[in-house]
Design a protein around this motif. Structure first.
Motif, PDB file in Angstrom:
ATOM      1  N   VAL A 110       0.921  -1.210   0.032  1.00 42.30           N
ATOM      2  CA  VAL A 110      -0.067   0.053   0.132  1.00 42.30           C
ATOM      3  C   VAL A 110       0.814   0.977  -0.012  1.00 42.30           C
ATOM      4  N   THR A 111       0.244   2.319  -0.646  1.00 39.26           N
ATOM      5  CA  THR A 111       1.206   3.587  -0.817  1.00 39.26           C
ATOM      6  C   THR A 111       0.326   4.796  -0.526  1.00 39.26           C
ATOM      7  N   THR A 112       0.858   5.749  -0.154  1.00 38.00           N
ATOM      8  CA  THR A 112      -0.096   7.139   0.051  1.00 38.00           C
ATOM      9  C   THR A 112       0.670   8.114  -1.205  1.00 38.00           C
ATOM     10  N   ASP A 113       1.245   7.419  -1.892  1.00 40.38           N
ATOM     11  CA  ASP A 113       1.734   8.347  -3.051  1.00 40.38           C
ATOM     12  C   ASP A 113       0.855   8.190  -4.338  1.00 40.38           C
ATOM     13  N   PRO A 114       0.116   9.228  -4.699  1.00 40.11           N
ATOM     14  CA  PRO A 114      -0.846   8.980  -5.771  1.00 40.11           C
ATOM     15  C   PRO A 114      -0.013   8.817  -7.261  1.00 40.11           C
ATOM     16  N   GLY A 115       1.205   9.359  -7.181  1.00 40.79           N
ATOM     17  CA  GLY A 115       2.058   9.444  -8.482  1.00 40.79           C
ATOM     18  C   GLY A 115       3.035   8.388  -8.602  1.00 40.79           C
ATOM     19  N   GLY A 116       2.733   7.374  -7.366  1.00 41.99           N
ATOM     20  CA  GLY A 116       3.673   6.127  -7.621  1.00 41.99           C
ATOM     21  C   GLY A 116       5.037   6.145  -7.689  1.00 41.99           C
ATOM     22  N   THR A 117       5.783   7.413  -7.050  1.00 36.32           N
ATOM     23  CA  THR A 117       7.161   7.636  -7.468  1.00 36.32           C
ATOM     24  C   THR A 117       7.977   6.722  -6.465  1.00 36.32           C
ATOM     25  N   GLY A 118       7.510   6.031  -5.349  1.00 36.55           N
ATOM     26  CA  GLY A 118       8.464   5.101  -4.631  1.00 36.55           C
ATOM     27  C   GLY A 118       8.333   3.775  -4.795  1.00 36.55           C
ATOM     28  N   LEU A 119       7.665   3.575  -6.102  1.00 31.52           N
ATOM     29  CA  LEU A 119       7.503   2.004  -6.330  1.00 31.52           C
ATOM     30  C   LEU A 119       8.692   1.357  -6.585  1.00 31.52           C
ATOM     31  N   VAL A 120       9.796   1.843  -7.115  1.00 28.57           N
ATOM     32  CA  VAL A 120      11.046   1.242  -7.570  1.00 28.57           C
ATOM     33  C   VAL A 120      12.017   1.455  -6.344  1.00 28.57           C
ATOM     34  N   PHE A 121      13.010   0.246  -5.988  1.00 26.86           N
ATOM     35  CA  PHE A 121      14.095   0.348  -5.227  1.00 26.86           C
ATOM     36  C   PHE A 121      15.330  -0.096  -5.676  1.00 26.86           C
ATOM     37  N   LYS A 122      16.445   0.519  -5.501  1.00 30.95           N
ATOM     38  CA  LYS A 122      17.733   0.235  -6.158  1.00 30.95           C
ATOM     39  C   LYS A 122      18.246  -0.981  -5.987  1.00 30.95           C
ATOM     40  N   PRO A 123      18.982  -1.604  -6.759  1.00 25.53           N
ATOM     41  CA  PRO A 123      20.089  -2.592  -6.430  1.00 25.53           C
ATOM     42  C   PRO A 123      21.054  -2.560  -5.547  1.00 25.53           C
ATOM     43  N   GLU A 124      21.231  -3.621  -4.949  1.00 26.36           N
ATOM     44  CA  GLU A 124      22.306  -3.449  -3.840  1.00 26.36           C
ATOM     45  C   GLU A 124      23.503  -4.710  -4.300  1.00 26.36           C
ATOM     46  N   PHE A 125      24.594  -4.019  -3.577  1.00 33.01           N
ATOM     47  CA  PHE A 125      25.821  -4.608  -4.127  1.00 33.01           C
ATOM     48  C   PHE A 125      26.642  -5.105  -2.793  1.00 33.01           C
ATOM     49  N   VAL A 126      27.388  -6.141  -2.946  1.00 35.28           N
ATOM     50  CA  VAL A 126      27.976  -6.667  -1.752  1.00 35.28           C
ATOM     51  C   VAL A 126      29.531  -7.055  -1.966  1.00 35.28           C
ATOM     52  N   ASN A 127      30.450  -6.706  -1.059  1.00 35.76           N
ATOM     53  CA  ASN A 127      31.817  -7.434  -1.298  1.00 35.76           C
ATOM     54  C   ASN A 127      32.044  -8.098  -0.007  1.00 35.76           C
ATOM     55  N   ASN A 128      32.552  -9.378  -0.191  1.00 38.71           N
ATOM     56  CA  ASN A 128      32.557 -10.380   0.975  1.00 38.71           C
ATOM     57  C   ASN A 128      33.930 -10.962   0.972  1.00 38.71           C
ATOM     58  N   TYR A 129      34.500 -10.701   2.152  1.00 33.24           N
ATOM     59  CA  TYR A 129      35.888 -11.563   2.366  1.00 33.24           C
ATOM     60  C   TYR A 129      35.780 -12.526   3.109  1.00 33.24           C
ATOM     61  N   GLU A 130      36.287 -13.806   2.859  1.00 31.85           N
ATOM     62  CA  GLU A 130      36.222 -14.706   3.705  1.00 31.85           C
ATOM     63  C   GLU A 130      37.691 -15.657   3.747  1.00 31.85           C
ATOM     64  N   LEU A 131      37.830 -16.221   5.202  1.00 34.71           N
ATOM     65  CA  LEU A 131      38.840 -16.918   5.343  1.00 34.71           C
ATOM     66  C   LEU A 131      38.193 -18.352   6.245  1.00 34.71           C
ATOM     67  N   GLY A 132      38.612 -19.631   5.450  1.00 30.34           N
ATOM     68  CA  GLY A 132      38.208 -20.812   5.922  1.00 30.34           C
ATOM     69  C   GLY A 132      39.160 -21.645   6.173  1.00 30.34           C
ATOM     70  N   PHE A 133      38.631 -22.833   6.977  1.00 27.55           N
ATOM     71  CA  PHE A 133      39.446 -23.835   7.389  1.00 27.55           C
ATOM     72  C   PHE A 133      38.710 -25.054   7.636  1.00 27.55           C
ATOM     73  N   LYS A 134      39.062 -26.332   6.954  1.00 32.87           N
ATOM     74  CA  LYS A 134      38.294 -27.424   6.966  1.00 32.87           C
ATOM     75  C   LYS A 134      39.398 -28.451   7.278  1.00 32.87           C
ATOM     76  N   SER A 135      38.743 -29.510   8.126  1.00 30.85           N
ATOM     77  CA  SER A 135      39.981 -30.717   8.438  1.00 30.85           C
ATOM     78  C   SER A 135      39.179 -31.692   8.742  1.00 30.85           C
ATOM     79  N   LYS A 136      39.710 -32.937   8.501  1.00 36.29           N
ATOM     80  CA  LYS A 136      38.956 -34.089   9.009  1.00 36.29           C
ATOM     81  C   LYS A 136      40.352 -35.054   9.630  1.00 36.29           C
ATOM     82  N   PHE A 137      40.656 -34.723  10.825  1.00 42.43           N
ATOM     83  CA  PHE A 137      41.819 -35.442  11.208  1.00 42.43           C
ATOM     84  C   PHE A 137      41.870 -36.709  11.302  1.00 42.43           C
ATOM     85  N   SER A 138      40.616 -37.563  11.574  1.00 48.53           N
ATOM     86  CA  SER A 138      40.576 -38.759  11.582  1.00 48.53           C
ATOM     87  C   SER A 138      38.974 -39.352  10.985  1.00 48.53           C
ATOM     88  N   ASP A 139      38.808 -40.427  10.943  1.00 48.70           N
ATOM     89  CA  ASP A 139      37.577 -40.799  10.534  1.00 48.70           C
ATOM     90  C   ASP A 139      36.485 -40.592  11.635  1.00 48.70           C
TER      91      ASP A 139
END
Length: 810
Positions: free
Chosen positions: A586-615
């Motif tokens: 629902v909107t209270t804007d008769p012209g519908g000027t707020g119907l569109v929102f911008k795209p978003e961008f993300v930069n993600n930095y990650e360090l990881g560690f995986k191990s299986k020391f035994s069964d």
């Protein structure tokens, strides 16, 4: 004697026999993929293919050993037979002394979890069975930095690392990508949460845009159902519990043409009374869950290089449990209705709900030389209708209903090389065509008058004559997405690999929107109380049209280093995006000027560690930092629901997962920590005209801590019978349900304790179990809304328990 043996050996030495067969799980006949078959005392052997089959040549009497991690070795003597083939099948029994290797398709091909440089969790079929998980929400409780909510069957929310799916605006696509058998669902209301015939649930945390594409800035939840197999078997499961809970699930598998064609059929039925008690019997009678669904799949292998899988499903929800109660406001109560006490309520009209879903997926895998070409064609359709008491109180303030529909067709074609080569790659094309629509109906009733007078600060003329005003909002979105992607991995040395991925996406979205206000007139003049919330925008014949187009390049870059064959570290950077969208509420804007929102961008930095020391032990960890630009955020302020962009958002977190096993004892623990804040989020002015900025606030549905502990103990009571005792303890820290971080409707920190006690034979052909969930009867607010007439909250489910019977037909 020695001469006779030598002569016999010479005869055998001149004979070559092809030995073929299959390796399956003894408990249910399911194939074991990647099991080792080797000649005892040698290094000569092979592994089973994706259907559990193997083939090996012998020229003398040998002992063949079948081996698979998590199962006991099985040895069988085989003697060559000149001119003929020999068939040897292995039925391996689970070994409770070892952890099974988890399989994940993070690179769009199945690989062992420990070899993939991605922060991922896998909930296996074993976990689903041993923890009495009956829907998707329950399967995800053990995943670090992930929380789930559901206050209607179609209003399901998943939040990974503080990034959540949305439930109340069809123009806002999910931030967490949802997949079932490679088929993409852009909206959580079309995502069926009842589990049927599930092999595993994969959770990939962090942006996955290169290979999975659209809207994966938060991560991916991928449900993988069981494939048909070349065997004849079936299973039945019956469950009963308090709140009149009853669930029946069954599956049957048949081999129609030997080693060529197999069929699997699955069905499920679930009913349960609601845990919120409405004092009006007619309303309480429809306060329940009522679902049934069917799934069918065909597997066709015309030759060793071709595999074709066809799947189809149908599901129907006839009712939905009410989870809402009226919370009023501590310092503001214009309606004059006391807040509901506990989980007892009294509402004006029943909450009615109905949903139908169906779809198909066709997957073809074709081996061309050492490469594999995969084609996936999917069609999905979902439609649901809801109507209920919007103020959830005994007062007659407002009513609200929605009908929403989704239909999409997608096609993906990709090619990949074997993952064990020095240079491996995967590339492909993706197409999605989608139509989504929503029709909202809202009305203000006679008891809204005192609320209006409090808002306006003046009496409503002839207010005692007011009965009804409302609006209708209609939104239709046509969306088309095209993408080309490629990802490669190159071995720089025996221990170090470089990983690079690139994706180009072109999206075209079209919105058709109109909103019509319905006024009540008195003496020729409208009351226009609905004008507080809505105005006329366009019309059904001349709707407002909006476009949202994006052409974006996303990519990832990483290194992984193998310290040993069972220990790996990795570092990666991902640039992701989520396309522009539409405010369809629902909107209270008769012209519908707020119907569109911008795209978003993300930069993600990650360090990881995986191990299986035994069964018997496995440990994985990830540390990440994420930077968002124009993060899309849902603003749910009662009847005013829209999406806005936060210019800058940053945060970091850490995740750990450990699994360990001793004799008859297994212990799983996962932990997650999040520190995410809005750095800059200007949002209009307050009631005094002062600028509002949410900088420093927590993201919604982003708890600081999540901890899961799951101990299991298996007690052999005879050679054939075992007793299993398992617990699942989950702690979730405080999480806010709105961007303003209102404590009164926030989800408070809570610890939920689940348990299961079962008796089963060693071969797993049957079991009987007692289960309990939320054993300490801890309840918390799942979600909350602040309305002009008072707050309302959705409670979590209190303690529930029951009995389960399982029978496996081989």
């Amino acid at each position: 004697m020695s001469w006779c043996f030598l002569a016999t050996y010479c005869v055998y030495a001149q004979t070559s026999t092809v030995v073929s067969g299959r390796v399956v799980r003894a408990s249910n006949g399911e194939p074991l993929v990647g099991a080792s078959i080797f000649v005892k005392g040698t290094t000569r052997g092979t592994i089973t293919n994706e259907f559990g089959y193997f083939q090996i040549n012998i020229s003398r009497p040998v002992e063949l050993v079948g081996r698979f991690i998590g199962f006991q070795d099985f040895t069988q003597v085989v003697i060559p037979n000149e001119g003929r083939q020999a068939t040897v099948n292995f039925r391996l029994v689970s070994n409770d002394m070892q952890l099974r290797d988890a399989v994940v398709s993070a690179n769009r091909v199945e690989e062992y979890l420990q070899k993939v440089p991605v922060a991922a969790s896998v909930v296996s079929q074993r976990d689903i069975e041993r923890r009495s998980m009956y829907n998707t929400l329950e399967t995800l409780n053990n995943v670090p930095n992930l929380i789930t909510d559901s206050w209607l069957s179609s209003q399901v929310s998943f939040s990974i690392r503080g990034l959540s799916t949305v439930f109340d605006n069809v123009g806002f696509e999910s931030t967490v990508a949802l997949y079932i058998d490679d088929a993409y669902f852009s909206r959580s209301f079309a995502f069926n949460s009842t589990l049927m015939d599930i092999e595993r649930v994969e959770v990939l945390r962090g942006p996955q845009g290169t290979l999975f594409g659209k809207n994966t800035v938060g991560g991916v939840i991928h449900i993988v159902s069981e494939k048909p197999e070349f065997a004849n078997n079936g299973q039945v499961e019956l469950t009963y519990g308090n709140y009149n809970f009853f669930q029946a699930r069954a599956k049957i598998n048949r081999e129609l043409i030997k080693n060529k064609l197999a069929l699997r059929l699955t069905g499920a039925y679930t009913r349960r009374d609601g845990y919120i008690l409405d004092q009006v019997p007619a309303i309480q009678n429809v306060n329940k869950t009522n679902f049934y669904g069917l799934r069918g799949s065909l597997l066709y292998t015309p030759n060793p290089n071709t595999t074709i899988t066809l799947r189809g499903y149908y599901g129907k929800d006839g009712d939905a449990e009410n989870t809402f109660v009226y919370a009023s406001k501590p310092d503001y109560n214009p309606v004059g209705i006391s807040a509901d006490e506990g989980m007892t309520t009294q509402q004006s009209v029943p909450n009615t709900f109905e949903r139908q879903q169906y779809g198909t997926v066709a997957k073809g895998e074709f081996k061309v030389g050492r490469n594999t070409i995969t084609s996936i064609t999917a069609f999905n359709k979902s439609a649901d209708t809801y109507f209920g008491d919007n103020d959830v109180s005994a007062a007659n303030v407002s009513l609200w209903g929605r009908t929403q529909k989704l239909q999409n067709v997608s096609q993906e074609v990709r090619i990949h090389s074997p993952r064990d080569e020095r240079f491996s790659y995967i590339g492909g094309l993706y197409f999605l065509n989608e139509q989504i629509s929503a029709l909202d109906t809202f009305s203000l009733q006679k008891d809204f008058v005192p609320v209006a007078e409090a808002i306006l600060g003046t009496p409503v003329p002839n207010g005692d004559l007011f009965t009804n005003e409302g609006y209708t909002t209609n939104s239709t979105i046509h969306s088309r997405s095209l993408a080309a992607f490629a990802s490669g991995s190159y071995e720089l040395s025996k221990s170090l690999r470089l990983n690079i991925g690139l994706r180009y996406t072109s999206e075209r979205r079209r919105l058709s929107y109109w909103q019509q206000v319905h006024n009540q007139y008195e003496n020729g003049q409208p009351f226009d109380l609905i004008g507080l919330y809505a105005v006329n925008v366009g019309s059904s014949s001349t709707p407002v049209e909006r476009n949202a187009d994006n052409n974006v390049l996303s990519y990832d870059l990483g290194l992984d280093y193998r310290f040993t064959p069972f220990m790996m570290g990795y570092a990666k950077f991902v640039r992701g995006f989520k396309g522009a969208g539409f405010n369809t509420s629902v909107t209270t804007d008769p012209g519908g000027t707020g119907l569109v929102f911008k795209p978003e961008f993300v930069n993600n930095y990650e360090l990881g560690f995986k191990s299986k020391f035994s069964d018997r032990t496995r440990f994985n960890a990830a540390l990440f930092y994420t930077d968002y630009i124009n993060k899309q955020e849902l603003l749910d302020q009662g009847t005013r629901v829209r999406v806005a962009n936060a210019p800058k958002t940053q945060g970091w977190g850490v995740e750990t997962e450990f699994s360990g096993m001793l004799k008859n004892f297994r212990f799983d623990i996962s932990t997650g920590y999040l520190h995410f804040r809005y750095i800059d989020f200007p949002f209009g002015t307050d009631e005094n005209g002062n600028a509002v900025n949410y900088a420093g606030n927590h993201l919604l549905k982003a708890p600081d801590f999540t901890v899961s502990v799951a101990p299991e103990y298996t007690l052999p009571i005879t050679d054939q019978l075992r007793v299993f005792l398992g617990m699942n303890i989950n702690y979730t820290g405080k999480a806010f349900n709105d961007i303003s971080n209102a404590t009164i409707i926030a989800r408070q920190a809570a610890t939920i304790v689940n348990g299961r006690l079962s008796l089963a034979p060693r071969n797993g052909k049957w079991s009987i179990a007692l289960w309990g969930k939320n054993l300490t009867n801890k309840t918390f607010i799942q979600h909350g809304w602040e309305y002009d007439w008072g707050n309302q909250i959705a409670w979590s489910r209190p303690r529930y328990f029951g009995i389960e019977l399982y029978l496996n037909f081989l």
